[in-house]
Scaffold this motif. Structure first.
Motif, mmCIF file in Angstrom:
data_model
loop_
_atom_site.group_PDB
_atom_site.id
_atom_site.type_symbol
_atom_site.label_atom_id
_atom_site.label_comp_id
_atom_site.label_asym_id
_atom_site.label_seq_id
_atom_site.Cartn_x
_atom_site.Cartn_y
_atom_site.Cartn_z
ATOM 1 N N LEU A 32 0.826 -1.203 0.000
ATOM 2 C CA LEU A 32 0.000 0.000 0.000
ATOM 3 C C LEU A 32 0.861 1.254 0.000
ATOM 4 N N CYS A 34 0.398 5.518 0.533
ATOM 5 C CA CYS A 34 -0.546 6.557 0.934
ATOM 6 C C CYS A 34 0.180 7.749 1.517
ATOM 7 N N PRO A 89 -3.950 6.621 -3.026
ATOM 8 C CA PRO A 89 -5.316 6.664 -3.545
ATOM 9 C C PRO A 89 -5.951 8.053 -3.523
ATOM 10 N N THR A 95 -9.342 4.425 -5.719
ATOM 11 C CA THR A 95 -8.550 3.240 -6.022
ATOM 12 C C THR A 95 -9.424 2.173 -6.667
ATOM 13 N N HIS A 142 -7.743 3.538 0.994
ATOM 14 C CA HIS A 142 -7.732 2.125 0.617
ATOM 15 C C HIS A 142 -9.066 1.475 0.964
#
Length: 180
Positions: A32, A34, A89, A95, A142
């Motif tokens: 991930l 971010c 995202p 996303t 997410h």
């Protein structure tokens, strides 16, 4: 009797046997990205009881790599970095990727997500394929689907129940809408 080499899982030629996938990892690991990776780590600890295994900071102090464990699964995490082509995202305005998490008690997990300020995109409900299931968006953009399997069904039962549920007004009215 096993040889010394066999006891230490060494190859017959004397070279060490190194697994291409480390023993604590699986073949697929979400990675991930971010904004505010440090905040995301704290959110995942609160929302999913994540355990932080490692964290590596770049020269600017931002997280360039972290490894968390949710249940027995590893999740990698990094701070977004547009110079490296790694937007999060929120930067992308959403996303297309979701992370699916099976848990023992999906209703208890949904409550933890609510308490941690995640946004319910699809409240937890019984689904036609035999799972109790919901979808949440975390504060970092997410999407997480959460589920507990509650009944086993045949493929024919799933197909029939799916036709009924997908066409129902209740399902259409509560499905996440684009841009929601």
């Amino acid at each position: 009797m096993r040889s010394w080499k066999a006891l230490f899982d060494l190859q017959p030629d004397g070279g060490g046997a190194v697994s291409p996938i480390p023993p604590s990892m699986s073949a697929v690991t979400p990675h991930l990205v971010c904004k505010d990776a440090a905040g995301a780590i704290e959110f995942y600890k609160k929302a999913f009881d994540a355990r932080e295994e490692s964290r590596l900071h770049g020269p600017d102090g931002k997280i360039v790599h972290a490894c968390l464990r949710i249940g027995e699964s590893a999740v990698f995490l990094a701070e977004e970095n547009l110079e490296w082509g790694a937007p999060g995202p929120r930067q992308l305005k959403g996303t297309p990727v979701g992370i699916h998490l099976y848990v023992r008690d999906v209703d208890a997990q949904a409550k933890k997500l609510d308490e941690a300020s995640a946004k319910a995109m699809l409240p937890v409900r019984d689904m036609f394929w035999g799972d109790r299931y919901g979808v949440y968006e975390d504060p970092y953009g997410h999407r997480w689907s959460i589920a507990s399997h509650v009944r086993d069904l045949t493929p024919e039962e799933i197909e029939e129940a799916g036709r009924k549920m997908i066409g129902s007004p209740e399902m259409c009215a509560s499905s996440p809408q684009p841009g929601a």
